[in-house]
Motif scaffolding. Structure first.
Motif, short mmCIF file in Angstrom:
data_model
loop_
_atom_site.label_atom_id
_atom_site.label_comp_id
_atom_site.label_asym_id
_atom_site.label_seq_id
_atom_site.Cartn_x
_atom_site.Cartn_y
_atom_site.Cartn_z
N ARG A 1 4.15 -0.43 3.99
CA ARG A 1 4.57 -1.80 3.69
C ARG A 1 5.83 -2.14 4.47
O ARG A 1 6.75 -1.33 4.54
CB ARG A 1 4.88 -1.96 2.20
CG ARG A 1 3.70 -1.82 1.27
CD ARG A 1 4.08 -2.23 -0.14
NE ARG A 1 5.17 -1.44 -0.69
CZ ARG A 1 5.87 -1.76 -1.78
NH1 ARG A 1 5.59 -2.89 -2.42
NH2 ARG A 1 6.82 -0.98 -2.23
N ASP A 2 5.85 -3.33 5.07
CA ASP A 2 7.09 -3.77 5.68
C ASP A 2 7.97 -4.42 4.61
O ASP A 2 7.59 -4.50 3.43
CB ASP A 2 6.83 -4.71 6.86
CG ASP A 2 6.12 -6.00 6.45
OD1 ASP A 2 5.83 -6.18 5.24
OD2 ASP A 2 5.86 -6.82 7.34
N ALA A 3 9.16 -4.88 5.02
CA ALA A 3 10.10 -5.46 4.05
C ALA A 3 9.50 -6.68 3.36
O ALA A 3 9.72 -6.89 2.16
CB ALA A 3 11.40 -5.82 4.76
N TYR A 4 8.74 -7.50 4.10
CA TYR A 4 8.14 -8.71 3.53
C TYR A 4 7.18 -8.36 2.40
O TYR A 4 7.22 -8.96 1.31
CB TYR A 4 7.42 -9.48 4.63
CG TYR A 4 6.72 -10.72 4.18
CD1 TYR A 4 7.42 -11.90 3.95
CD2 TYR A 4 5.33 -10.72 3.99
CE1 TYR A 4 6.76 -13.06 3.53
CE2 TYR A 4 4.67 -11.87 3.57
CZ TYR A 4 5.39 -13.03 3.35
OH TYR A 4 4.74 -14.16 2.93
N ALA A 5 6.31 -7.34 2.63
CA ALA A 5 5.35 -6.94 1.60
C ALA A 5 6.04 -6.29 0.42
O ALA A 5 5.67 -6.50 -0.74
CB ALA A 5 4.31 -6.00 2.20
N ALA A 6 7.07 -5.47 0.71
CA ALA A 6 7.78 -4.80 -0.36
C ALA A 6 8.50 -5.80 -1.26
O ALA A 6 8.48 -5.70 -2.50
CB ALA A 6 8.77 -3.79 0.22
N ARG A 7 9.16 -6.78 -0.66
CA ARG A 7 9.86 -7.80 -1.45
C ARG A 7 8.89 -8.67 -2.24
O ARG A 7 9.22 -9.17 -3.32
CB ARG A 7 10.72 -8.66 -0.52
CG ARG A 7 11.93 -7.94 0.04
CD ARG A 7 12.67 -8.82 1.04
NE ARG A 7 13.84 -8.14 1.56
CZ ARG A 7 15.06 -8.18 1.01
NH1 ARG A 7 15.24 -8.90 -0.10
NH2 ARG A 7 16.06 -7.54 1.53
N GLY A 8 7.69 -8.86 -1.70
CA GLY A 8 6.69 -9.65 -2.41
C GLY A 8 5.97 -8.88 -3.50
O GLY A 8 5.18 -9.46 -4.25
N GLY A 9 6.22 -7.55 -3.58
CA GLY A 9 5.61 -6.74 -4.62
C GLY A 9 4.16 -6.37 -4.37
O GLY A 9 3.44 -5.98 -5.30
N TRP A 10 3.71 -6.45 -3.11
CA TRP A 10 2.32 -6.11 -2.80
C TRP A 10 2.21 -4.61 -2.50
O TRP A 10 2.91 -4.08 -1.63
CB TRP A 10 1.83 -6.92 -1.61
CG TRP A 10 1.83 -8.40 -1.90
CD1 TRP A 10 1.15 -9.02 -2.90
CD2 TRP A 10 2.56 -9.40 -1.21
NE1 TRP A 10 1.39 -10.37 -2.88
CE2 TRP A 10 2.27 -10.64 -1.85
CE3 TRP A 10 3.43 -9.41 -0.13
CZ2 TRP A 10 2.80 -11.85 -1.44
CZ3 TRP A 10 3.97 -10.61 0.28
CH2 TRP A 10 3.66 -11.81 -0.35
N MET A 11 1.34 -3.94 -3.23
CA MET A 11 1.20 -2.49 -3.10
C MET A 11 -0.26 -2.13 -2.92
O MET A 11 -1.16 -2.83 -3.41
CB MET A 11 1.76 -1.79 -4.34
CG MET A 11 3.23 -2.11 -4.63
SD MET A 11 3.87 -1.24 -6.06
CE MET A 11 3.91 0.44 -5.43
N SER A 12 -0.50 -1.04 -2.20
CA SER A 12 -1.88 -0.56 -2.02
C SER A 12 -1.85 0.91 -1.65
O SER A 12 -0.85 1.42 -1.13
CB SER A 12 -2.60 -1.36 -0.92
OG SER A 12 -1.96 -1.17 0.33
N GLU A 13 -2.96 1.58 -1.94
CA GLU A 13 -3.12 2.98 -1.55
C GLU A 13 -3.46 3.03 -0.06
O GLU A 13 -4.41 2.37 0.39
CB GLU A 13 -4.25 3.61 -2.36
CG GLU A 13 -4.47 5.09 -2.10
CD GLU A 13 -3.41 5.96 -2.75
OE1 GLU A 13 -3.23 7.12 -2.29
OE2 GLU A 13 -2.78 5.50 -3.71
N ARG A 14 -2.68 3.77 0.72
CA ARG A 14 -2.91 3.87 2.16
C ARG A 14 -4.06 4.84 2.42
O ARG A 14 -3.97 6.03 2.08
CB ARG A 14 -1.64 4.33 2.88
CG ARG A 14 -0.49 3.35 2.77
CD ARG A 14 0.81 3.98 3.27
NE ARG A 14 0.70 4.41 4.66
CZ ARG A 14 1.60 5.20 5.24
NH1 ARG A 14 2.65 5.66 4.56
NH2 ARG A 14 1.46 5.53 6.51
N GLN A 15 -5.12 4.33 3.04
CA GLN A 15 -6.29 5.18 3.29
C GLN A 15 -7.23 4.50 4.27
O GLN A 15 -7.12 3.31 4.55
CB GLN A 15 -7.04 5.45 1.98
CG GLN A 15 -7.58 4.20 1.32
CD GLN A 15 -8.27 4.48 0.01
OE1 GLN A 15 -7.85 5.34 -0.76
NE2 GLN A 15 -9.34 3.76 -0.28
#
Length: 394
Positions: free
Chosen positions: A354-368
């Motif tokens: 996740r980049d800073a934009y995704a992290a600040r937006g609270g978007w999470m996912s399993e990397r695979q």
């Protein structure tokens, strides 16, 4: 006596290196036919190239046969021109310009084709001896965001850093894992499902909304890394499969880059009969494997539940000839799968942090990433999932 062919030397200002070489050869040898023989290039190829050159020059404001003599400003294209004539001679002219996306896209595409025509071709390699003709392995890499810069302190994830070197190691390593863990299928499909590059040009921003992006390094470095990664994954697939299908899909982060990637890889593997690059300007793609339909869309233009009807309408013959149908999408960076009437839609996750934009937006996912094996008669028969952590454990 035949009059020697001439080409307006001012066109050199708008020419690619290949077009400039054609013009110099015509000047030296006196005709397109003679230049064709001297260069070992087809006459029609030279004529078509010079035709594209004239169109590109006209879009920039230079077409003397139509009394357009002055180039427009950089970044602008000709919108229209009004000329006042007296006694057949132009005495006054109004020139209107603007940024014309369609015209610029045509010039860009022609430029990519010209660059691709000069690439050294990959030599054919021997196919594997034993493969299962009924099977096709689909290897999906989506939303890889090569060139993105992510910092674990901002995304609070173990191994959460992402830059060019990490992207190259993780993407190539996970792809190799997928290939090695999958059956010896006759067909291997390399599905790069869009947003392979984080940015689409020299400015680190999204091409449509202009959002500023965290980018690692200059864009030329990003391009070089992207090409190395894709060359490696195609070569991995060639070593495993008798036939390799390559999809380089359009994403919302790499609208233009997907164009030159397709042009370059189609040229690179032009002499390798075992490689097919799906060459479609429409961002909806299909491949038929027996009675199984495999379809793709990045996910930026249509929602998942809209895709079955769209693919049935866009590709009625493939739909009618198949019994098992699967659509694959990315874009949303997390896994989701749903069976619709006539087609299952599978949304894939990303290997990127996740980049800073995704992290600040609270978007999470399993990397695979996941390899799916399809049977020509029975549809999906096998899956293999790989995570970045598996590279550390290896």
């Amino acid at each position: 006596m035949t009059k020697p062919a001439t080409v307006d030397p001012k066109l050199l200002e708008y020419a690619t290196s290949t077009q400039a070489r054609y013009i110099e050869a015509i000047k030296e040898h006196g005709s397109i036919r003679a230049a064709s023989r001297a260069l070992g290039v087809g006459k029609s190829a030279i004529q078509d190239s010079l035709g594209r050159l004239k169109k590109a020059a006209a879009v920039r404001g230079y077409a003397p046969e139509f009394d357009l003599q002055h180039a427009v400003a950089p970044g602008q294209v000709l919108r229209g021109a009004s000329t006042l004539y007296r006694d057949g001679q132009p005495i006054m002219q109004w020139v209107k310009t603007r940024a014309d996306d369609v015209a610029m896209a045509e010039i860009m595409r022609a430029g990519f084709e010209a660059m691709a025509s000069e690439l050294p071709r990959v030599k054919p390699v021997k196919a594997p001896k034993v493969t299962n003709a009924k099977l096709a392995n689909l290897y999906t890499l989506t939303d890889s965001h090569v060139g993105m810069l992510a910092w674990h302190r901002e995304n609070l994830a173990p191994n959460g850093d992402w830059d060019l070197s990490i992207a190259e190691r993780v993407l190539a390593g996970c792809f190799e894992h997928m290939v090695n863990a999958s059956p010896a299928a006759r067909v291997g499909i390399v599905a790069q499902l869009g947003d392979f590059l984080h940015s689409d040009g020299l400015e680190a921003k999204t091409p449509t909304s202009g959002h500023i992006l965290d980018q690692d390094g200059r864009f030329p470095k990003v391009v070089q890394a992207a090409l190395r990664i894709l060359r490696r994954v195609v070569d991995f697939a060639l070593a495993k499969h008798e036939r390799v299908v390559v999809l380089l899909a359009e994403g919302n982060h790499d609208l233009a880059s997907s164009v030159w990637l397709r042009a370059m890889f189609k040229a690179l593997y032009e002499n390798e009969p075992r490689v097919e690059v799906i060459d479609s300007e429409l961002p909806y793609y299909v491949y038929q494997h027996g009675k199984t339909m495999i379809a793709w869309h990045h996910g930026h233009l249509k929602k998942n539940d809209q895709l079955p009807l769209l693919f049935a309408a866009q590709f009625p013959k493939v739909w009618g000839d198949t019994e098992k149908r699967y659509a694959h999408v990315g874009h949303r960076h997390h896994v989701e799968e749903k069976e619709h009437a006539g087609m299952s839609v599978i949304q894939h996750s990303t290997l990127a942090s996740r980049d800073a934009y995704a992290a600040r937006g609270g978007w999470m996912s399993e990397r695979q990433c996941t390899a799916i094996t399809y049977h020509a008669d029975f549809g999906q028969v096998c899956r293999n999932t790989v995570t970045p952590e598996m590279l550390e454990a290896a």
